[in-house]
Enzyme design. Structure first.
Site, PDB file in Angstrom:
ATOM      1  N   GLN A 127      38.652  41.111  39.809  1.00  0.00           N
ATOM      2  CA  GLN A 127      39.603  41.666  40.683  1.00  0.00           C
ATOM      3  C   GLN A 127      38.799  41.795  41.982  1.00  0.00           C
ATOM      4  O   GLN A 127      39.156  41.276  43.020  1.00  0.00           O
ATOM      5  CB  GLN A 127      40.227  43.054  40.479  1.00  0.00           C
ATOM      6  CG  GLN A 127      41.293  42.987  39.342  1.00  0.00           C
ATOM      7  CD  GLN A 127      42.413  42.336  39.957  1.00  0.00           C
ATOM      8  OE1 GLN A 127      43.261  42.949  40.783  1.00  0.00           O
ATOM      9  NE2 GLN A 127      42.708  41.126  39.536  1.00  0.00           N
TER      10      GLN A 127
ATOM     11  N   LYS B 107      34.895  43.918  32.922  1.00  0.00           N
ATOM     12  CA  LYS B 107      35.121  42.469  33.276  1.00  0.00           C
ATOM     13  C   LYS B 107      36.275  42.171  34.157  1.00  0.00           C
ATOM     14  O   LYS B 107      36.385  41.335  35.301  1.00  0.00           O
ATOM     15  CB  LYS B 107      35.230  41.547  32.052  1.00  0.00           C
ATOM     16  CG  LYS B 107      35.226  39.999  32.081  1.00  0.00           C
ATOM     17  CD  LYS B 107      35.331  39.232  30.797  1.00  0.00           C
ATOM     18  CE  LYS B 107      34.169  39.440  29.869  1.00  0.00           C
ATOM     19  NZ  LYS B 107      34.341  38.534  28.788  1.00  0.00           N
TER      20      LYS B 107
ATOM     21  N   GLY C 150      42.595  52.699  42.767  1.00  0.00           N
ATOM     22  CA  GLY C 150      42.976  51.238  42.720  1.00  0.00           C
ATOM     23  C   GLY C 150      41.927  50.240  43.273  1.00  0.00           C
ATOM     24  O   GLY C 150      40.809  50.568  43.892  1.00  0.00           O
TER      25      GLY C 150
ATOM     26  N   ILE D  16      36.050  52.663  36.044  1.00  0.00           N
ATOM     27  CA  ILE D  16      36.208  51.387  35.850  1.00  0.00           C
ATOM     28  C   ILE D  16      36.704  51.268  34.276  1.00  0.00           C
ATOM     29  O   ILE D  16      36.263  51.796  33.463  1.00  0.00           O
ATOM     30  CB  ILE D  16      35.025  50.516  35.911  1.00  0.00           C
ATOM     31  CG1 ILE D  16      34.597  50.526  37.072  1.00  0.00           C
ATOM     32  CG2 ILE D  16      35.321  49.002  35.716  1.00  0.00           C
ATOM     33  CD1 ILE D  16      35.319  50.230  38.391  1.00  0.00           C
TER      34      ILE D  16
ATOM     35  N   GLU E   7      43.017  45.314  45.231  1.00  0.00           N
ATOM     36  CA  GLU E   7      43.071  44.978  46.790  1.00  0.00           C
ATOM     37  C   GLU E   7      41.663  45.452  47.496  1.00  0.00           C
ATOM     38  O   GLU E   7      41.471  44.905  48.616  1.00  0.00           O
ATOM     39  CB  GLU E   7      44.161  45.248  47.554  1.00  0.00           C
ATOM     40  CG  GLU E   7      45.548  45.207  46.954  1.00  0.00           C
ATOM     41  CD  GLU E   7      46.698  45.930  47.426  1.00  0.00           C
ATOM     42  OE1 GLU E   7      46.691  46.925  46.916  1.00  0.00           O
ATOM     43  OE2 GLU E   7      47.662  45.108  47.914  1.00  0.00           O
TER      44      GLU E   7
END
Ligand code: MOS
Length: 735
Positions: free
Chosen positions: A629, A624, A693, A620, A696
């Site tokens: 996301q 935050k 990613g 990560i 999404e």
């Protein structure tokens, strides 16, 4: 990383662009004020289509107060034909506007009214009289007489169709089967900032301030449309108020503004109205997805087939891949997937957030829930026992497969205690249900370059044509630079969204942070090496350095940067080459979603009470912004399950609910307590930063976790999305 690393990657650093945004200093496109006096453009949309413009009367509009010009196909500058060159693809092909009397779809621009003020332009636009001679159109891919075709390619997936094993044989030999058609509605991205452009010409050079996610292909789109060289175009997109796929490329406002600026010789601003966005920006097609799943009596999957049918906008090659997650979620000896399209006379169809997985997991993970139920196996257990140890489709190894870990972690944090008999959990007049689903999304790395400039005063500028669409790009690139060069955050300025900067991945496909972060990492790593070399050249041993103020620290001493940089600054370029990370393993980000819903037994009203996700996105980069996301994705998932749908009148091809009063997105009242858990990880096969990613990922799996909870609450399996109260009403018990 060197030992002076200050470990800022991963920390929840506040957005570095936050103060500029909340004080109004961040210039979004519509806020941009050119030096020349700007004229305002207003789009006149066709009310009927497809067809030909028989007559267009602009006299009254031209005579109206403040009107400078009314552009139509009669006087618009010459452009290359729409869709050319044919092999260009949707992001770079000609996007010609007002090129002929042909009207493609309802809402297609037939004129641009340009006036001194927006109010004058809008008023005059109402005075333009247009007669369209319509011809027969295709608006509905589910109609009886349509022509179904195989698309040449799919977005985000290697193959249009896949087949492993003998589906018919395995399905016939299955003890338990599910066979059903699922329907998902058309959707619009609904970014808060509507599509907007301010275009100005200086001689034969075009400068466009615009809201766009991926800058570099946009240059080619202008070049291919206007018949100019790409290096005569400059795109500026420093702040973008949400894109969600709808701003990946150049859209109507951009070309219309460029044409308007050419004709008037003034800067022209075209800001789409909210209603414009529903016809002048792209949308997600509605889909039919046919699923067949077979398992043996012990709940081992044997056969899966997934066939998708979408609409494709005529002459705009895009097809979404809802069967993509089906190819990689679980192991089965036979998996067959197909994608088909019907060319239709509708506004452009393009990527919308989590293209493929958003609607693919929605249907597939509902079907998985159905078969688990029929096998009499807990849905958590069913998924765990069918996890794949290699890519079920290609047989390739899976890099860092952590789906089961996400499911276990999610189940633990949620307090999953097994499925109850549907309809049996009740609190007063509320039926309560719980459900879960897996999330999976391919992980991409895209070529990107970056430039870093270190000045003698210690200021570091990081430049690339990357965009920040609200995701936190400015912040995470600051963190990558700070850690890699060992330089304080407040000495860094990240500059984005200018096509004069090195070309990057842009924002899309959840690949921006990994791709651009890796390019910045490379540039800063090289800059650090260069400083070390220069120190060595002066006889100073410098295995590890850091920058503080205008000094470089090395080996317990510090030295003036001014003595190490040339002409006041050092400029270094970096890049990431995805082929260096091509190791033949399939990469995905993973997650597991759990939800609890209540359904009012009298009205059928559905409320999500709890929503929890456990995710693996490798390392990560900012605790935050990553959480934001994922939360944003989960909220989008609520919309996909329960709210968002663009409804078309299929007699005429017009979307009917073109505003936020009628196109419903989840608002605070719809969003319960959200819980996000991120697994610790470092995906070393993915990129130098070890990230995957995330943008999404939160959407994937959220919708079906809600749908499966609705099933447990009511015993009613709804196979069309969004699920509405009226879908449940006749199935509810008498209170
Ligand atoms: Mo995304 S749909 O590539 O913004």
């Amino acid at each position: 990383m060197n030992e002076m690393t200050n470990k800022i990657i991963g920390t929840p650093l506040d957005r570095v662009d936050g103060p500029a945004k909340v004080t109004g200093q961040a210039t979004y496109t519509a806020d941009y004020r050119p030096t020349g006096k700007t004229a305002e453009g207003f789009i006149v949309e066709a009310a009927a289509a497809p067809g030909k413009i028989r007559k267009i009367d602009t006299q009254a509009a031209e005579a109206s107060d403040g009107v400078i010009a009314v552009l139509t196909h009669h006087n618009a500058p010459k452009q290359n034909p729409y869709g050319t060159p044919e092999d260009a693809g949707r992001f770079t092909q000609s996007h010609a506007m007002l090129e002929s009397d042909h009207v493609r779809h309802v809402g297609d621009p037939v004129a641009l009214v340009i006036a001194e003020t927006l109010e004058q332009a809008r008023h005059a636009a109402k005075l333009v009289r247009v007669e369209v001679e319509t011809s027969e159109g295709t608006f509905d891919q589910f109609a009886a007489d349509v022509e179904i075709a195989k698309p040449d390619s799919l977005d985000g997936a290697d193959e249009v169709d896949t087949s492993t094993g003998d589906f018919e044989k395995e399905f016939a030999a299955s003890d338990v089967t599910v066979e059903a058609s699922y329907f998902t509605g058309a959707q619009h991205s609904a970014a808060m900032e509507p599509h907007a452009t301010v275009a100005e010409w200086g001689g034969d050079e075009l400068t466009v301030h615009m809201a766009i996610q991926i800058v570099a292909p946009g240059l080619k789109a202008f070049a291919n449309t206007l018949g100019i060289e790409a290096d005569k175009v400059r795109i500026l997109s420093p702040f973008v108020g949400g894109g969600f796929g709808s701003k990946l490329g150049v859209h109507n406002d951009a070309i219309l503004a460029a044409l308007g600026a050419k004709v008037t010789g003034r800067p022209v601003r075209v800001v789409q109205t909210r209603r414009n966005v529903f016809s002048n920006a792209p949308h997600r097609s509605k889909h039919r997805q046919d699923l067949k799943i077979g398992a043996d009596a012990s709940g081992k999957l044997k056969a899966i087939s997934h066939d998708s049918l979408a609409a494709m906008a005529r002459n705009y090659p895009f097809a979404e891949a809802p069967a993509s997650p089906t190819r990689a979620s679980y192991f089965a000896p036979a998996i067959k997937t197909t994608h088909r399209v019907v060319e239709a006379d509708i506004p452009r169809v393009d990527s919308m957030r989590a293209p493929g997985e958003a609607i693919g997991t929605l249907t597939f993970e509902t079907a998985i829930d159905e078969i688990a139920e029929q096998c009499g196996i807990d849905p958590v257990e069913f998924r765990l026992q069918n996890d794949a140890d290699r890519d079920p489709n290609s047989g390739a190894p899976l890099a860092d497969r952590r789906l089961s870990e996400c499911i276990r972690e999610g189940a633990k944090k949620f307090g999953w205690d097994g499925r109850v008999t549907p309809g049996s959990r009740r609190e007063g007049n509320k039926l309560i249900g719980r459900g879960m689903a897996s999330a999976i999304r391919p992980n991409f790395l895209v070529p990107a370059e970056a430039e870093v400039v270190l000045s003698a005063n210690g200021q570091l500028r990081v430049r690339l044509d990357m965009t920040d669409i609200g995701t936190g790009t400015y912040t995470i690139l600051t963190q990558v630079a700070a850690e890699t060069l060992a330089i304080p955050v407040d000495q860094i300025t990240v500059e984005l969204g200018d096509s004069h900067f090195p070309a990057s991945s842009g924002s899309g496909g959840s690949f921006g942070a990994a791709s651009c972060g890796s390019a910045v990492f490379d540039a800063c790593g090289k800059l650090s090496k260069l400083l070390q070399q220069r120190l060595s050249g002066k006889g100073i041993a410098a295995n590890a350095i850091s920058v503080e103020g205008d000094r470089v620290r090395a080996g317990g001493n510090d030295y003036a940067l001014a003595d190490l940089v040339d002409d006041g600054a050092l400029t270094v370029k970096g890049a990431v080459d995805p082929s260096e990370f091509d190791h033949g393993e399939e990469e995905y980000s993973y997650g597991a979603l759990f939800s609890e819903v209540e359904v009012d037994v009298d009205s059928g009203e559905i409320r999500v009470r709890r929503l929890l996700g456990a995710f693996d996105a490798g390392r990560i980069l900012n605790e935050k912004t990553a959480r934001s996301q994922l939360m944003g994705g989960m909220i989008f998932g609520i919309g996909g399950a329960l709210l968002e749908e663009s409804t078309m009148d299929t007699r005429y091809g017009s979307f009917m609910n073109r505003d936020f009063a009628e196109y419903h997105i989840a608002v605070n009242r719809d969003v319960p307590e959200l819980e996000v858990h991120m697994l610790e990880g470092f995906s070393e096969k993915s990129n130098p930063l070890g990230s995957k990613g995330i943008g999404e990922l939160g959407i994937c799996g959220t919708g079906p976790a809600i749908a499966n909870a609705i099933y447990e609450a009511t015993g009613c399996r709804v196979r069309k999305f969004p699920i509405h109260m009226e879908d449940l009403l006749q199935h509810l018990p008498q209170s």
